[in-house]
Design a protein around this motif. Structure first.
Motif, short mmCIF file in Angstrom:
data_model
loop_
_atom_site.label_atom_id
_atom_site.label_comp_id
_atom_site.label_asym_id
_atom_site.label_seq_id
_atom_site.Cartn_x
_atom_site.Cartn_y
_atom_site.Cartn_z
N ILE A 111 -37.95 11.68 77.12
CA ILE A 111 -37.04 12.37 76.19
C ILE A 111 -37.74 12.64 74.86
O ILE A 111 -37.57 13.70 74.25
CB ILE A 111 -35.77 11.52 75.96
CG1 ILE A 111 -34.95 11.44 77.24
CG2 ILE A 111 -34.93 12.10 74.82
CD1 ILE A 111 -33.82 10.42 77.17
N GLY A 112 -38.53 11.68 74.40
CA GLY A 112 -39.18 11.82 73.10
C GLY A 112 -40.37 12.76 73.08
O GLY A 112 -40.72 13.29 72.02
N LEU A 113 -40.98 12.98 74.22
CA LEU A 113 -42.22 13.76 74.26
C LEU A 113 -42.10 15.15 73.63
O LEU A 113 -42.94 15.52 72.80
CB LEU A 113 -42.71 13.86 75.72
CG LEU A 113 -44.06 14.55 75.92
CD1 LEU A 113 -45.17 13.80 75.18
CD2 LEU A 113 -44.37 14.67 77.42
N PRO A 114 -41.08 15.95 73.96
CA PRO A 114 -41.00 17.29 73.34
C PRO A 114 -40.89 17.25 71.82
O PRO A 114 -41.48 18.07 71.12
CB PRO A 114 -39.74 17.89 73.98
CG PRO A 114 -39.50 17.13 75.21
CD PRO A 114 -39.99 15.75 74.93
N PHE A 115 -40.14 16.27 71.30
CA PHE A 115 -39.97 16.19 69.85
C PHE A 115 -41.28 15.84 69.14
O PHE A 115 -41.62 16.44 68.12
CB PHE A 115 -38.90 15.15 69.50
CG PHE A 115 -37.53 15.52 69.98
CD1 PHE A 115 -36.81 16.54 69.37
CD2 PHE A 115 -36.95 14.85 71.05
CE1 PHE A 115 -35.55 16.89 69.81
CE2 PHE A 115 -35.68 15.19 71.49
CZ PHE A 115 -34.98 16.21 70.88
N PHE A 116 -42.02 14.89 69.70
CA PHE A 116 -43.25 14.49 69.04
C PHE A 116 -44.36 15.52 69.24
O PHE A 116 -45.21 15.69 68.37
CB PHE A 116 -43.67 13.10 69.52
CG PHE A 116 -42.76 12.02 69.01
CD1 PHE A 116 -42.84 11.60 67.68
CD2 PHE A 116 -41.79 11.46 69.81
CE1 PHE A 116 -41.98 10.63 67.18
CE2 PHE A 116 -40.92 10.49 69.33
CZ PHE A 116 -41.02 10.07 68.01
N LEU A 117 -44.33 16.24 70.36
CA LEU A 117 -45.28 17.34 70.54
C LEU A 117 -44.99 18.45 69.53
O LEU A 117 -45.91 19.02 68.93
CB LEU A 117 -45.21 17.88 71.96
CG LEU A 117 -45.85 17.01 73.05
CD1 LEU A 117 -45.62 17.63 74.43
CD2 LEU A 117 -47.35 16.82 72.81
N TYR A 118 -43.72 18.75 69.35
CA TYR A 118 -43.34 19.79 68.40
C TYR A 118 -43.74 19.38 66.98
O TYR A 118 -44.33 20.17 66.23
CB TYR A 118 -41.83 20.04 68.45
CG TYR A 118 -41.35 21.03 67.42
CD1 TYR A 118 -41.46 22.40 67.64
CD2 TYR A 118 -40.80 20.61 66.21
CE1 TYR A 118 -41.04 23.32 66.70
CE2 TYR A 118 -40.37 21.52 65.26
CZ TYR A 118 -40.49 22.87 65.51
OH TYR A 118 -40.08 23.77 64.56
N GLY A 119 -43.43 18.15 66.60
CA GLY A 119 -43.79 17.66 65.27
C GLY A 119 -45.28 17.67 65.04
O GLY A 119 -45.76 18.08 63.97
#
Length: 211
Positions: A111-119
């Motif tokens: 779940i967290g992967l897209p957010f941290f990749l975007y950031g």
């Protein structure tokens, strides 16, 4: 009460955007804090749900109000505004984590992967333009990504409607701050302020509705 507050929020937000583009500073000073104050009232107006969660969201909105004031002052108070919103995201993160059931670690990571990749991608885009703001902006990017991630974990672990509202609000908040960072550190553009403010107020409103 909720419908009335939503109508007032929309009216105040529209008047604020209008004031920004027409350089009506007195109206900016009125409608920007007024809109956030109305969103705060929306968050605190409910009589059901988790009162601790409601109080945390209210606290986050108070720090947002402080950040709004710092960012609209004639002097450059960007760092103070950044710190105020950083605290907001930490408070929201705590509130979302409090409501979420413990997830499976692999599920949480996915779940967290897209957010941290975007950031990380946004930070890479801005990095050479940040100057002395590298560390504060990097910390901010990490915390706001974690906040949106935790809202999504809450939604994925059975949070229902309130959690979905928190996810929508968090994603809009991330989008607003992304546009703000691009405008400040890369290149300003005419529609930036309208996009920043509309996504910011909408994001805060959805988070307030999650109470």
């Amino acid at each position: 009460m909720t419908l009335l507050l939503l109508i007032l929020i929309v009216i105040s937000a529209v008047l604020h955007v209008r004031a920004e583009y027409r350089a009506l500073r007195s109206q900016v000073y009125l409608f920007k804090p007024l809109t956030t104050t109305l969103i705060l009232l929306l968050a605190l107006s409910g009589d059901g749900g988790d009162s601790r969660y409601r109080l945390l969201i209210g606290l986050g909105l108070l720090f947002s109000l402080a950040g709004d004031i710092f960012l609209m002052l004639p002097e450059d108070r960007f760092l103070q505004g950044l710190v105020s919103f950083l605290i907001t995201h930490l408070v929201y993160l705590t509130a979302f984590a409090m409501r979420a059931a413990p997830p499976d670690p692999a599920q949480a990571a996915l779940i967290g992967l897209p957010f941290f990749l975007y950031g990380s991608g946004l930070l890479a885009l801005l990095w050479r333009h940040l100057g002395r703001m590298k560390l504060p902006v990097a910390a901010y990017a990490l915390i706001i990504s974690a906040m949106a991630w935790q809202a999504s974990v809450w939604a994925a672990t059975g949070g229902g409607g309130p959690a979905r509202y928190a996810v929508i609000g968090s994603v809009l908040f991330v989008l607003s701050d992304s546009i703000l960072a691009i405008r400040r550190f890369r290149r300003p553009f005419h529609l930036a302020q309208a996009l920043i403010l509309s996504t910011y107020f909408a994001g805060q409103t959805w988070i307030a509705l999650s109470t």
